[in-house]
Each structure stands twice: as structure tokens, then as C-alpha cells.
Scaffold this active site. Sequence first.
Site, PDB file in Angstrom:
ATOM      1  N   GLY A  70       0.837  -1.206   0.000  1.00 14.24           N
ATOM      2  CA  GLY A  70       0.000   0.000   0.000  1.00 14.24           C
ATOM      3  C   GLY A  70       0.868   1.251   0.000  1.00 14.24           C
ATOM      4  N   ARG A 128       0.909  -5.193  -5.423  1.00 11.63           N
ATOM      5  CA  ARG A 128       1.086  -6.353  -4.549  1.00 11.63           C
ATOM      6  C   ARG A 128       1.208  -7.535  -5.507  1.00 11.63           C
ATOM      7  NH1 ARG A 128      -0.567  -4.099   0.473  1.00 11.63           N
ATOM      8  NH2 ARG A 128      -2.388  -2.769   0.378  1.00 11.63           N
ATOM      9  N   ASP A 131       5.507  -5.065   5.923  1.00 12.40           N
ATOM     10  CA  ASP A 131       6.186  -6.309   6.320  1.00 12.40           C
ATOM     11  C   ASP A 131       6.105  -7.399   5.245  1.00 12.40           C
ATOM     12  OD1 ASP A 131       3.548  -6.678   6.807  1.00 12.40           O
ATOM     13  OD2 ASP A 131       3.780  -7.466   8.853  1.00 12.40           O
ATOM     14  N   THR A 170       4.472   2.321   5.461  1.00 17.95           N
ATOM     15  CA  THR A 170       3.069   1.917   5.555  1.00 17.95           C
ATOM     16  C   THR A 170       2.378   2.819   6.565  1.00 17.95           C
ATOM     17  OG1 THR A 170       1.519   0.257   6.412  1.00 17.95           O
ATOM     18  CG2 THR A 170       3.793   0.022   7.117  1.00 17.95           C
ATOM     19  N   ASP A 179       0.134   1.961   8.468  1.00 15.31           N
ATOM     20  CA  ASP A 179      -0.365   1.160   9.599  1.00 15.31           C
ATOM     21  C   ASP A 179       0.537   1.177  10.833  1.00 15.31           C
ATOM     22  OD1 ASP A 179      -2.340   0.484   7.813  1.00 15.31           O
ATOM     23  OD2 ASP A 179      -1.515  -1.486   7.338  1.00 15.31           O
ATOM     24  N   ASP A 234       2.670  -0.979  11.663  1.00 14.39           N
ATOM     25  CA  ASP A 234       2.488  -2.324  12.226  1.00 14.39           C
ATOM     26  C   ASP A 234       3.736  -3.196  12.045  1.00 14.39           C
ATOM     27  OD1 ASP A 234       2.369  -2.507   9.488  1.00 14.39           O
ATOM     28  OD2 ASP A 234       0.665  -3.881   9.440  1.00 14.39           O
ATOM     29  N   ARG A 247      -5.366  -2.385   8.889  1.00 11.30           N
ATOM     30  CA  ARG A 247      -5.361  -3.839   8.690  1.00 11.30           C
ATOM     31  C   ARG A 247      -5.575  -4.549  10.034  1.00 11.30           C
ATOM     32  NH1 ARG A 247      -3.627  -6.268   4.015  1.00 11.30           N
ATOM     33  NH2 ARG A 247      -2.507  -4.410   3.368  1.00 11.30           N
TER      34      ARG A 247
HETATM   35  O1  F6P Z   1      -1.499  -1.414   4.652  1.00  8.80           O
HETATM   36  C1  F6P Z   1      -2.093  -0.190   4.370  1.00  8.80           C
HETATM   37  C2  F6P Z   1      -3.571  -0.364   4.166  1.00  8.80           C
HETATM   38  O2  F6P Z   1      -4.123   0.896   3.828  1.00  8.80           O
HETATM   39  C3  F6P Z   1      -4.332  -0.974   5.343  1.00  8.80           C
HETATM   40  O3  F6P Z   1      -4.591  -0.044   6.362  1.00  8.80           O
HETATM   41  C4  F6P Z   1      -5.561  -1.493   4.651  1.00  8.80           C
HETATM   42  O4  F6P Z   1      -6.127  -2.572   5.356  1.00  8.80           O
HETATM   43  C5  F6P Z   1      -5.009  -1.974   3.322  1.00  8.80           C
HETATM   44  O5  F6P Z   1      -3.806  -1.249   3.099  1.00  8.80           O
HETATM   45  C6  F6P Z   1      -5.909  -1.776   2.132  1.00  8.80           C
HETATM   46  O6  F6P Z   1      -5.274  -2.361   1.047  1.00  8.80           O
HETATM   47  P1  F6P Z   1      -5.659  -2.172  -0.485  1.00  8.80           P
HETATM   48  O7  F6P Z   1      -4.950  -0.966  -0.988  1.00  8.80           O
HETATM   49  O8  F6P Z   1      -5.150  -3.401  -1.147  1.00  8.80           O
HETATM   50  O9  F6P Z   1      -7.143  -2.020  -0.526  1.00  8.80           O
END
Ligand code: F6P
Length: 320
Positions: free
Chosen positions: A11, A72, A103, A125, A127, A129, A171
Site C-alpha cells: 500500500g 502487490r 512487512d 506503511t 499502519d 504495524d 489492517r
Molecule cells: O497497509 C495499508 C492499508 O491501507 C491498510 O490499512 C488497509 O487494510 C489496506 O492497506 C488496504 O489495502 P488495499 O490498498 O489493497 O485495498
Amino acid sequence: MNTIGVLTSGGDAPGMNAAIRSVVRSAKFYNLRALGIRRGFSGLLHGDFFEFNARDVSDILQRGGTVLQTARSTEFATPEGVKKAVEQAKYFHLDGLVVIGGDGSFRGVRDLAASGLPTIGIPGTIDNDISCTEYTIGFDTAINTAKDAVDKIRDTASSHQRCNIIEVMGRNSGKIAIHVAIATGAEAVYVPEMKPENTPDIVSVINDGIRRNKKHFIIVLAEGVGGADELKRRIEQETKIETKINTLGYMQRGGSPTAMDRCLASQMGARAVDLLRNGIGNRIVGMKDNKIYDIDVNEGLSVAPDDSEELIKLALQLSI
Ligand code: F6P
């Protein structure tokens, strides 16, 4: 070490551009060649490389998103994918790589380094995390964006004497939610790290608040907990307080990075280049005790997550 590549993965997060700029400018400062790789590991696999000069990263420090774009990649998560990526790196004479991501991306750092390509991970990120670092690039901007949104929602919640449930990203981590709850004085916060025995019952929280003369309520809910509709249903049925749900969503991932994220990203990018030019790979750059440091990838990936107990306690203590 002659040529350093840089990519962003997972992300996007505000401050990734500042990290890219720092990697490119630091490489140029030491007379190294810098290559940009588009769309994360997917671009690495498919040879989507280009030459980066110092001027190519002008005017990106203040911009959200990532000029390298991101992805991803499921293909890269296979041994064949990693092999293909290492072959591309060889073809483009890449001597070292900097990966800016979360991660999941660091498992890619480990696999590439184990296959002979010195690789450094930088935590990017919203998050926050990643257990081996106190801060990740993008977190500060995201919590400030969410804080601004919650402050605005509180104005209208107060005018209408309503309850607003605000779902934030993160997340499986409650880091964003806890910090936003403390920063906005939320009446309650729900995060995945909460143990069931310490999870306050929402109806009691609201009824206690009403007894203390509260007229409106802000509930911050981490997306990893979910269940906003059920919370709303219980609050409305059992306390008769009109309740609205706000999902902040992707706005938390965008916008101009804060000074803190820009500085953090700049320092981390420079450290990554320092490591590579000294022939060191397979490490994650992070922040520990408020200082930039680096740690072996495997060690970094095995650091136990902190349960945010102190901050959860503080949020509850201050919400009375
Ligand atoms: O990891 C960053 C994040 O924004 C999380 O907070 C969220 O759960 C996820 O990515 C959303 O991912 P995507 O961009 O694949 O919808």
C-alpha cells in the site's frame, strides 16, 4: 557497488516519495548509478527499470503517493518469481536494491538477499504495524489526516447530540485507531489488540457518559475489529442515541506528508544507501529509541508485536 535500484511495494504511504528522493540523491552524492523500478516487485520481475538522475526527484518531497507506483505481486511470492527477479537484477547490472514497503515487502527483501542480491528494507506503511521499528513512513501523516477528519465530525456530532462511529484503517493493527482516539479525545476505541476482558461494553460506555452529562460520542473503530453496523444497532436500540457511521478509508493514505514523515523518510533513505555502499544487505532500517538504526531482516521480522497496552489504558482513562 555501482548501481542501486529502488522500488515501492504494498500500500502506498505519504512520505514514500521523500524516501525515493533520499535514496536517489544519496546514491548520486556518492557517485553511484540509481535505477527506479516501477510497480514494485512486479516491475522488478518484468524488467520495468529506468535511469534516475538527481533532478528526476525534484519536487516530489511534498507529494503523497509514490512516483514509482506500487503493486502487490503474487507472482513474486513464489520461488520462480524470486529467481526471475534476481535474473532481471543481473541483466540490469543492479548491485543493490532498496525496497520501501510494509512487512509483506520485507519477506521479499529476505528472499532477494538470500538469493544473492544485497537488499535493504525501509518501512513505508500508514499502519505502523512493523514490530522492529517505532515508526513507519506515512503513519504520522495518516493519523493527522484522520485527526482532522474526526475533529470535523465532532463539530456536527456535538451540534446534533449524536454518536459517530469512525472506522479507521490499519489492517490487523490498532495503532492508527489508538493514536487517533487519544488525539481526538474519543469516548471509546476498539482495536484488535484489546483482550476480551478489557473490551468495554459500548452500551455501558454511553450510559456512563450520559450520567456524566455527555451529549455526544465519538467511537474510533479499527478496521481489523469491524462490526460498525452491529455497534450502531446496539447503541441506537439500547441507548436511543442516534448513531452514524463514517469510514475514513483511502483518504488516510493520501495527501502531502507531514514534516515528521519527510524527515524520517529522508533519514531512512540515506541509511539504506550507506549500508549498500558499504557492502551490507539483508537489513531493515527502522527507528529505535527515537534514532535511526538497522537490523537483520530475519531478526526484524521475528520481533514480537507490542500490544499497545499502555496507550489503550490511557485512551480509556482519558475518555471519562
Ligand atoms: O497497509 C495499508 C492499508 O491501507 C491498510 O490499512 C488497509 O487494510 C489496506 O492497506 C488496504 O489495502 P488495499 O490498498 O489493497 O485495498
